[in-house]
Design a protein around this motif. Structure first.
Motif, mmCIF file in Angstrom:
data_model
loop_
_atom_site.group_PDB
_atom_site.id
_atom_site.type_symbol
_atom_site.label_atom_id
_atom_site.label_comp_id
_atom_site.label_asym_id
_atom_site.label_seq_id
_atom_site.Cartn_x
_atom_site.Cartn_y
_atom_site.Cartn_z
ATOM 1 N N THR A 148 103.693 41.016 156.816
ATOM 2 C CA THR A 148 103.170 42.228 157.469
ATOM 3 C C THR A 148 101.979 42.693 156.646
ATOM 4 N N ARG A 149 100.783 42.761 157.269
ATOM 5 C CA ARG A 149 99.609 43.199 156.516
ATOM 6 C C ARG A 149 98.666 43.995 157.423
ATOM 7 N N GLY A 150 97.717 44.706 156.764
ATOM 8 C CA GLY A 150 96.851 45.626 157.505
ATOM 9 C C GLY A 150 97.505 46.992 157.454
ATOM 10 N N ALA A 151 96.672 48.016 157.331
ATOM 11 C CA ALA A 151 97.221 49.352 157.071
ATOM 12 C C ALA A 151 98.155 49.860 158.160
ATOM 13 N N ALA A 152 97.739 49.729 159.406
ATOM 14 C CA ALA A 152 98.563 50.308 160.481
ATOM 15 C C ALA A 152 99.891 49.559 160.623
ATOM 16 N N ARG B 268 103.260 47.023 147.710
ATOM 17 C CA ARG B 268 101.827 46.763 147.520
ATOM 18 C C ARG B 268 101.191 48.057 147.014
ATOM 19 N N PRO B 269 100.623 48.029 145.822
ATOM 20 C CA PRO B 269 100.167 49.271 145.219
ATOM 21 C C PRO B 269 98.877 49.856 145.789
ATOM 22 N N THR B 270 98.024 49.022 146.432
ATOM 23 C CA THR B 270 96.699 49.535 146.801
ATOM 24 C C THR B 270 96.667 50.164 148.190
ATOM 25 N N ALA B 271 97.439 49.618 149.108
ATOM 26 C CA ALA B 271 97.375 50.075 150.504
ATOM 27 C C ALA B 271 97.930 51.489 150.632
ATOM 28 N N VAL B 272 97.035 52.462 150.771
ATOM 29 C CA VAL B 272 97.459 53.867 150.731
ATOM 30 C C VAL B 272 98.118 54.306 152.040
ATOM 31 N N ASP C 73 73.521 43.427 169.004
ATOM 32 C CA ASP C 73 73.677 43.486 167.543
ATOM 33 C C ASP C 73 74.552 42.355 167.006
ATOM 34 N N ARG C 74 74.272 42.033 165.733
ATOM 35 C CA ARG C 74 75.125 41.056 165.028
ATOM 36 C C ARG C 74 75.701 41.736 163.787
ATOM 37 N N MET C 75 76.997 41.577 163.595
ATOM 38 C CA MET C 75 77.667 42.166 162.423
ATOM 39 C C MET C 75 78.052 41.072 161.441
ATOM 40 N N MET C 76 78.169 41.456 160.181
ATOM 41 C CA MET C 76 78.828 40.573 159.221
ATOM 42 C C MET C 76 80.151 41.235 158.850
ATOM 43 N N THR C 77 81.240 40.473 158.893
ATOM 44 C CA THR C 77 82.555 41.045 158.581
ATOM 45 C C THR C 77 83.135 40.393 157.337
ATOM 46 N N HIS C 78 84.085 41.102 156.738
ATOM 47 C CA HIS C 78 84.800 40.570 155.578
ATOM 48 C C HIS C 78 86.272 40.876 155.775
ATOM 49 N N CYS C 79 87.124 39.911 155.490
ATOM 50 C CA CYS C 79 88.572 40.046 155.637
ATOM 51 C C CYS C 79 88.943 40.278 157.112
ATOM 52 N N HIS C 80 90.068 40.922 157.340
ATOM 53 C CA HIS C 80 90.511 41.215 158.715
ATOM 54 C C HIS C 80 90.923 42.666 158.756
ATOM 55 N N SER C 81 90.191 43.450 159.521
ATOM 56 C CA SER C 81 90.503 44.877 159.624
ATOM 57 C C SER C 81 90.679 45.244 161.085
ATOM 58 N N GLN D 12 91.673 35.548 155.453
ATOM 59 C CA GLN D 12 91.948 36.460 156.581
ATOM 60 C C GLN D 12 90.787 36.468 157.574
ATOM 61 N N GLY D 13 89.604 35.964 157.137
ATOM 62 C CA GLY D 13 88.462 35.858 158.048
ATOM 63 C C GLY D 13 88.782 34.972 159.251
#
Ligand code: RUB
Length: 319
Positions: A22-26, A66-70, A125-133, A162-163
């Motif tokens: 299970t990952r991602g904040a929501a 997981r300590p970082t995911a607030v 438009d073109r975006m650059m993404t990092h990870c999976h949000s 995750q990309g």
């Protein structure tokens, strides 16, 4: 209280968050809120105080994953602060109600945030993404629904790639996707109109904590004048930072970077695997939330409005 006394769903959710099943904040926030509900439902506590103590113990177990995911402590806070009532049944009902309300708010927040973020994206438009949000993808999805045609340079995001999830989901939305290795970011920066990332936590000074590599990406974007947009629900605001605390950066297993069998070939080398890094506010153009977009330096105002002057840690047992 021992782990054996916790509801099985609490232990399962803790294991799934730890292993990143299970990952991602929501998804993390929803899973831990529902785990508290399971604890309340399955408890045979004799009185209100015992049930509240069990809920606090369950929350501490979940918190240790997981300590970082607030989003995780923020979800626990939301439910625990409302776990009150005259009887065990009343506390149970209030937990049930607040979990349902929390999940409903999360869904609305994502949709509202998506609309705000989509307004920043123009047709072509073109975006650059990092990870999976999921928050970042909500902006793109809303823009596509508005009829905009978009393309994306998607960074694979070592070590866990995750990309790849981002590439698949964007392509399913009809976005034209090019996957690149992380170190190709600067090579492609001239070809993009936005850098679009999510966040795991946002500090009171507007610093953005996100997947390792975000801060370097933001520096490159700044060098080229490409705007950096961070999509993050207010659930990512970290109230602990109002009182000067820093966000803990999770260190993960070395084996994610270098499998044991390959490591033996390299001799005596140290491997480190920090999961996140901190992008300072001066490298971020906008934080897009369900409450509108903010320059990073002004999120502190929103944080005070939502959390008051400092955090409550309702999972701690009293003196
Ligand atoms: C995920 C990550 C994401 C944020 C935001 O890291 O850094 O950008 O969590 O995601 P990990 P979302 O894969 O280590 O959890 O917008 O879905 O909350």
């Amino acid at each position: 209280m021992e782990d054996d006394d916790l509801a099985q769903q609490v232990l399962d959710v803790a294991a799934d968050v730890e292993s990143m099943e299970t990952r991602g904040a929501a998804p993390i926030a929803t899973a831990v809120a529902k785990a508290l509900r399971a604890q309340a439902e399955e408890s045979d506590a004799a009185d209100v105080a015992q049930l509240q103590a069990e809920l606090r113990a369950a929350a501490r177990r979940l918190l240790a994953t997981r300590p970082t995911a607030v989003s995780l402590p923020n979800a626990l806070r939301y439910v625990l602060q409302r776990a009150e009532g005259e009887s065990v049944a009343a506390v149970r009902a209030s937990v049930d109600g607040s979990v349902a309300e929390f999940c409903r708010r999360l869904d609305t927040a994502k949709a509202d945030l998506g609309t705000v973020g989509a307004n920043r994206l123009r047709d072509g438009d073109r975006m650059m993404t990092h990870c999976h949000s999921t928050d970042a993808l909500a902006c793109i999805e809303a823009a596509v629904e508005q009829g905009k045609s978009l393309s994306a340079i998607v960074k694979e995001t070592r070590p866990r790639n995750q990309g790849h999830i981002t590439a698949r989901e964007l392509s399913e939305m009809g976005v034209d996707v090019t996957l690149v290795v992380d170190s190709a970011a600067r090579r492609y920066m001239n070809d993009v109109d936005h850098v679009l990332v999510g966040a795991d936590a946002i500090a009171a000074d507007g610093s953005v904590v996100n997947k390792i590599g975000t801060s370097g990406l933001a520096v490159v974007a700044r060098e080229r004048g490409t705007p950096v947009m961070v999509a993050a629900q207010t659930l990512k605001l970290d109230p602990d930072t109002l009182t000067g605390q820093t966000v803990d950066i999770e260190m993960r297993s070395e084996a994610e970077v270098l499998p044991d069998e390959r490591r033996a070939d390299l001799g005596d080398v140290r491997v480190e695997n920090p999961a996140f890094d901190v992008t300072p506010p001066r490298h971020v153009d906008a934080i897009v939330t369900e409450r509108g977009q903010f320059p990073p330096e002004s999120v502190v105002t929103l944080m005070r409005e939502l959390f008051g002057e400092g955090p409550a840690n309702p999972w701690e047992d009293g003196p």
